[in-house]
Design a protein around this motif. Sequence first.
Motif, PDB file in Angstrom:
ATOM      1  N   SER A   1       0.827  -1.209   0.000  1.00 32.93           N
ATOM      2  CA  SER A   1       0.000   0.000   0.000  1.00 32.93           C
ATOM      3  C   SER A   1       0.864   1.263   0.000  1.00 32.93           C
ATOM      4  O   SER A   1       0.618   2.214   0.733  1.00 32.93           O
ATOM      5  CB  SER A   1      -0.932  -0.005   1.214  1.00 32.93           C
ATOM      6  N   GLU A   2       1.912   1.222  -0.787  1.00 32.02           N
ATOM      7  CA  GLU A   2       2.814   2.357  -0.959  1.00 32.02           C
ATOM      8  C   GLU A   2       3.609   2.686   0.298  1.00 32.02           C
ATOM      9  O   GLU A   2       4.132   3.784   0.458  1.00 32.02           O
ATOM     10  CB  GLU A   2       2.030   3.594  -1.425  1.00 32.02           C
ATOM     11  N   VAL A   3       3.710   1.737   1.218  1.00 34.37           N
ATOM     12  CA  VAL A   3       4.504   1.928   2.427  1.00 34.37           C
ATOM     13  C   VAL A   3       5.670   0.958   2.384  1.00 34.37           C
ATOM     14  O   VAL A   3       5.477  -0.245   2.214  1.00 34.37           O
ATOM     15  CB  VAL A   3       3.661   1.672   3.693  1.00 34.37           C
ATOM     16  N   GLU A   4       6.883   1.460   2.519  1.00 31.72           N
ATOM     17  CA  GLU A   4       8.062   0.598   2.529  1.00 31.72           C
ATOM     18  C   GLU A   4       8.337   0.136   3.953  1.00 31.72           C
ATOM     19  O   GLU A   4       8.403   0.948   4.874  1.00 31.72           O
ATOM     20  CB  GLU A   4       9.279   1.347   1.981  1.00 31.72           C
ATOM     21  N   ILE A   5       8.477  -1.152   4.136  1.00 28.62           N
ATOM     22  CA  ILE A   5       8.657  -1.720   5.464  1.00 28.62           C
ATOM     23  C   ILE A   5       9.926  -2.558   5.491  1.00 28.62           C
ATOM     24  O   ILE A   5      10.112  -3.446   4.660  1.00 28.62           O
ATOM     25  CB  ILE A   5       7.449  -2.593   5.849  1.00 28.62           C
ATOM     26  N   GLN A   6      10.786  -2.282   6.444  1.00 22.03           N
ATOM     27  CA  GLN A   6      12.003  -3.052   6.601  1.00 22.03           C
ATOM     28  C   GLN A   6      11.717  -4.330   7.378  1.00 22.03           C
ATOM     29  O   GLN A   6      10.727  -4.442   8.095  1.00 22.03           O
ATOM     30  CB  GLN A   6      13.058  -2.223   7.356  1.00 22.03           C
ATOM     31  N   ASP A   7      12.588  -5.336   7.234  1.00 16.50           N
ATOM     32  CA  ASP A   7      12.461  -6.549   8.043  1.00 16.50           C
ATOM     33  C   ASP A   7      12.521  -6.185   9.518  1.00 16.50           C
ATOM     34  O   ASP A   7      13.264  -5.289   9.921  1.00 16.50           O
ATOM     35  CB  ASP A   7      13.597  -7.525   7.720  1.00 16.50           C
ATOM     36  N   PHE A   8      11.732  -6.875  10.312  1.00 16.61           N
ATOM     37  CA  PHE A   8      11.747  -6.613  11.751  1.00 16.61           C
ATOM     38  C   PHE A   8      13.047  -7.148  12.357  1.00 16.61           C
ATOM     39  O   PHE A   8      13.353  -8.326  12.250  1.00 16.61           O
ATOM     40  CB  PHE A   8      10.547  -7.256  12.434  1.00 16.61           C
TER      41      PHE A   8
ATOM     42  N   ASN B   1      -2.791  -5.593   8.263  1.00 17.70           N
ATOM     43  CA  ASN B   1      -2.407  -4.535   7.334  1.00 17.70           C
ATOM     44  C   ASN B   1      -1.576  -3.501   8.087  1.00 17.70           C
ATOM     45  O   ASN B   1      -2.120  -2.774   8.922  1.00 17.70           O
ATOM     46  CB  ASN B   1      -3.653  -3.889   6.728  1.00 17.70           C
ATOM     47  N   PRO B   2      -0.273  -3.427   7.845  1.00 14.60           N
ATOM     48  CA  PRO B   2       0.583  -2.517   8.614  1.00 14.60           C
ATOM     49  C   PRO B   2       0.110  -1.069   8.615  1.00 14.60           C
ATOM     50  O   PRO B   2       0.209  -0.388   9.630  1.00 14.60           O
ATOM     51  CB  PRO B   2       1.940  -2.648   7.912  1.00 14.60           C
ATOM     52  N   LYS B   3      -0.428  -0.632   7.500  1.00 17.63           N
ATOM     53  CA  LYS B   3      -0.841   0.768   7.402  1.00 17.63           C
ATOM     54  C   LYS B   3      -2.092   1.045   8.221  1.00 17.63           C
ATOM     55  O   LYS B   3      -2.272   2.146   8.754  1.00 17.63           O
ATOM     56  CB  LYS B   3      -1.077   1.127   5.932  1.00 17.63           C
ATOM     57  N   ARG B   4      -2.973   0.043   8.363  1.00 12.20           N
ATOM     58  CA  ARG B   4      -4.244   0.255   9.059  1.00 12.20           C
ATOM     59  C   ARG B   4      -4.237  -0.207  10.504  1.00 12.20           C
ATOM     60  O   ARG B   4      -4.911   0.382  11.350  1.00 12.20           O
ATOM     61  CB  ARG B   4      -5.364  -0.471   8.298  1.00 12.20           C
ATOM     62  N   ASN B   5      -3.523  -1.285  10.793  1.00 10.06           N
ATOM     63  CA  ASN B   5      -3.612  -1.869  12.130  1.00 10.06           C
ATOM     64  C   ASN B   5      -2.859  -1.084  13.205  1.00 10.06           C
ATOM     65  O   ASN B   5      -3.261  -1.106  14.372  1.00 10.06           O
ATOM     66  CB  ASN B   5      -3.087  -3.310  12.122  1.00 10.06           C
ATOM     67  N   VAL B   6      -1.763  -0.453  12.827  1.00 10.57           N
ATOM     68  CA  VAL B   6      -0.981   0.290  13.824  1.00 10.57           C
ATOM     69  C   VAL B   6      -1.754   1.543  14.225  1.00 10.57           C
ATOM     70  O   VAL B   6      -2.134   2.356  13.378  1.00 10.57           O
ATOM     71  CB  VAL B   6       0.416   0.656  13.282  1.00 10.57           C
ATOM     72  N   LEU B   7      -1.989   1.690  15.519  1.00 14.66           N
ATOM     73  CA  LEU B   7      -2.808   2.788  16.019  1.00 14.66           C
ATOM     74  C   LEU B   7      -2.014   4.091  16.093  1.00 14.66           C
ATOM     75  O   LEU B   7      -0.799   4.090  16.283  1.00 14.66           O
ATOM     76  CB  LEU B   7      -3.360   2.443  17.404  1.00 14.66           C
ATOM     77  N   ARG B   8      -2.728   5.191  15.957  1.00 17.06           N
ATOM     78  CA  ARG B   8      -2.107   6.509  16.043  1.00 17.06           C
ATOM     79  C   ARG B   8      -1.614   6.778  17.462  1.00 17.06           C
ATOM     80  O   ARG B   8      -2.163   6.274  18.436  1.00 17.06           O
ATOM     81  CB  ARG B   8      -3.122   7.584  15.643  1.00 17.06           C
TER      82      ARG B   8
ATOM     83  N   MET C   1       6.871  -1.366  14.488  1.00 17.16           N
ATOM     84  CA  MET C   1       5.566  -1.994  14.728  1.00 17.16           C
ATOM     85  C   MET C   1       4.903  -2.396  13.409  1.00 17.16           C
ATOM     86  O   MET C   1       4.271  -3.453  13.317  1.00 17.16           O
ATOM     87  CB  MET C   1       4.655  -1.058  15.510  1.00 17.16           C
ATOM     88  N   MET C   2       5.051  -1.580  12.390  1.00 20.72           N
ATOM     89  CA  MET C   2       4.526  -1.948  11.080  1.00 20.72           C
ATOM     90  C   MET C   2       5.209  -3.209  10.568  1.00 20.72           C
ATOM     91  O   MET C   2       4.568  -4.072   9.955  1.00 20.72           O
ATOM     92  CB  MET C   2       4.713  -0.790  10.097  1.00 20.72           C
ATOM     93  N   ALA C   3       6.501  -3.340  10.850  1.00 20.04           N
ATOM     94  CA  ALA C   3       7.226  -4.542  10.439  1.00 20.04           C
ATOM     95  C   ALA C   3       6.708  -5.771  11.193  1.00 20.04           C
ATOM     96  O   ALA C   3       6.607  -6.864  10.622  1.00 20.04           O
ATOM     97  CB  ALA C   3       8.724  -4.354  10.683  1.00 20.04           C
ATOM     98  N   VAL C   4       6.375  -5.598  12.470  1.00 24.39           N
ATOM     99  CA  VAL C   4       5.789  -6.697  13.241  1.00 24.39           C
ATOM    100  C   VAL C   4       4.476  -7.148  12.598  1.00 24.39           C
ATOM    101  O   VAL C   4       4.237  -8.337  12.404  1.00 24.39           O
ATOM    102  CB  VAL C   4       5.544  -6.268  14.707  1.00 24.39           C
ATOM    103  N   VAL C   5       3.618  -6.185  12.263  1.00 21.08           N
ATOM    104  CA  VAL C   5       2.326  -6.505  11.656  1.00 21.08           C
ATOM    105  C   VAL C   5       2.522  -7.225  10.326  1.00 21.08           C
ATOM    106  O   VAL C   5       1.806  -8.192  10.013  1.00 21.08           O
ATOM    107  CB  VAL C   5       1.478  -5.231  11.473  1.00 21.08           C
ATOM    108  N   PHE C   6       3.488  -6.768   9.536  1.00 23.83           N
ATOM    109  CA  PHE C   6       3.756  -7.402   8.243  1.00 23.83           C
ATOM    110  C   PHE C   6       4.148  -8.863   8.443  1.00 23.83           C
ATOM    111  O   PHE C   6       3.683  -9.751   7.720  1.00 23.83           O
ATOM    112  CB  PHE C   6       4.864  -6.650   7.512  1.00 23.83           C
ATOM    113  N   GLU C   7       4.971  -9.133   9.442  1.00 21.56           N
ATOM    114  CA  GLU C   7       5.382 -10.511   9.684  1.00 21.56           C
ATOM    115  C   GLU C   7       4.244 -11.340  10.290  1.00 21.56           C
ATOM    116  O   GLU C   7       4.117 -12.539  10.024  1.00 21.56           O
ATOM    117  CB  GLU C   7       6.623 -10.542  10.576  1.00 21.56           C
ATOM    118  N   LEU C   8       3.399 -10.690  11.102  1.00 16.89           N
ATOM    119  CA  LEU C   8       2.241 -11.402  11.650  1.00 16.89           C
ATOM    120  C   LEU C   8       1.299 -11.867  10.543  1.00 16.89           C
ATOM    121  O   LEU C   8       0.671 -12.923  10.656  1.00 16.89           O
ATOM    122  CB  LEU C   8       1.487 -10.507  12.633  1.00 16.89           C
ATOM    123  N   ALA C   9       1.197 -11.084   9.483  1.00 10.19           N
ATOM    124  CA  ALA C   9       0.344 -11.476   8.360  1.00 10.19           C
ATOM    125  C   ALA C   9       0.761 -12.828   7.819  1.00 10.19           C
ATOM    126  O   ALA C   9      -0.085 -13.672   7.483  1.00 10.19           O
ATOM    127  CB  ALA C   9       0.406 -10.413   7.267  1.00 10.19           C
ATOM    128  N   ASP C  10       2.050 -13.066   7.755  1.00  4.47           N
ATOM    129  CA  ASP C  10       2.556 -14.342   7.252  1.00  4.47           C
ATOM    130  C   ASP C  10       2.452 -15.436   8.311  1.00  4.47           C
ATOM    131  O   ASP C  10       2.050 -16.571   8.016  1.00  4.47           O
ATOM    132  CB  ASP C  10       4.009 -14.177   6.809  1.00  4.47           C
TER     133      ASP C  10
END
Length: 236
Positions: free
Chosen positions: A6-13, A72-79, A51-60
Amino acid sequence: MAKTTSEVEIQDFKGFSPEAFRFLKSLKKNNKREWFQPRKETYEELLRHPMMAVVFELADECKSFAPEISFNPKRNVLRIYRDTRFSKDKSPYKTNIAANFPFGTYGKNMDSPGLYMHVEPGEVFVAGGLYMPNSLQLRKIREAILKNPDAFLDIVESKEFKKHFGALKGEKLKTTPRGISAEHPMIEYLRHKQFFVSHTFEESAAYKKDFPKKVAKEFKAMMPLLRWLNKSQSLW
């Protein structure tokens, strides 16, 4: 290796750094816009991006046992910003980094059962269930327990459930629900106003690369309760 979603670059956790926890401690002492705004990029680098990287890995990690949950890293991480409209505490910022994962399509089922996690100094917390069910949800849950108590007990009194969580958590009524006898064999569960389980890790767990795997293991153990709660809402 960087990943893009979703146009967000995420590094490995690679683990949260001790510096991330020091940042949150400082934020707790300096919870005001004048302190945070000049340090917003530091917050993004130390806390939001990991935290976005954590969510990305949780998806898998979770796709095989929790296909109903959207990761979804962009949506799940709270403000980081607090909603202070109805609070006496007007501190503008949360002092943790958190993510929630509702059951079903994100945004359409925000009142559904869900998974949750947050990272803060001294504690890493994961939970799952219904934390604030409304009156209709509570009625349906109680009716589901009354209709088929064995299906509920098979989950909350299973060895796996007790191994991970000990017991169902949540506030209870001091009396009894209307129309239900205090002598009912399921009365302790029927008194519940909240239906959730939780697990707490030590802060050091979040420093390690395998942290998403540990979270996924707890989420997996929570899924039978989430599915039962979700089904209770659709029985009528």
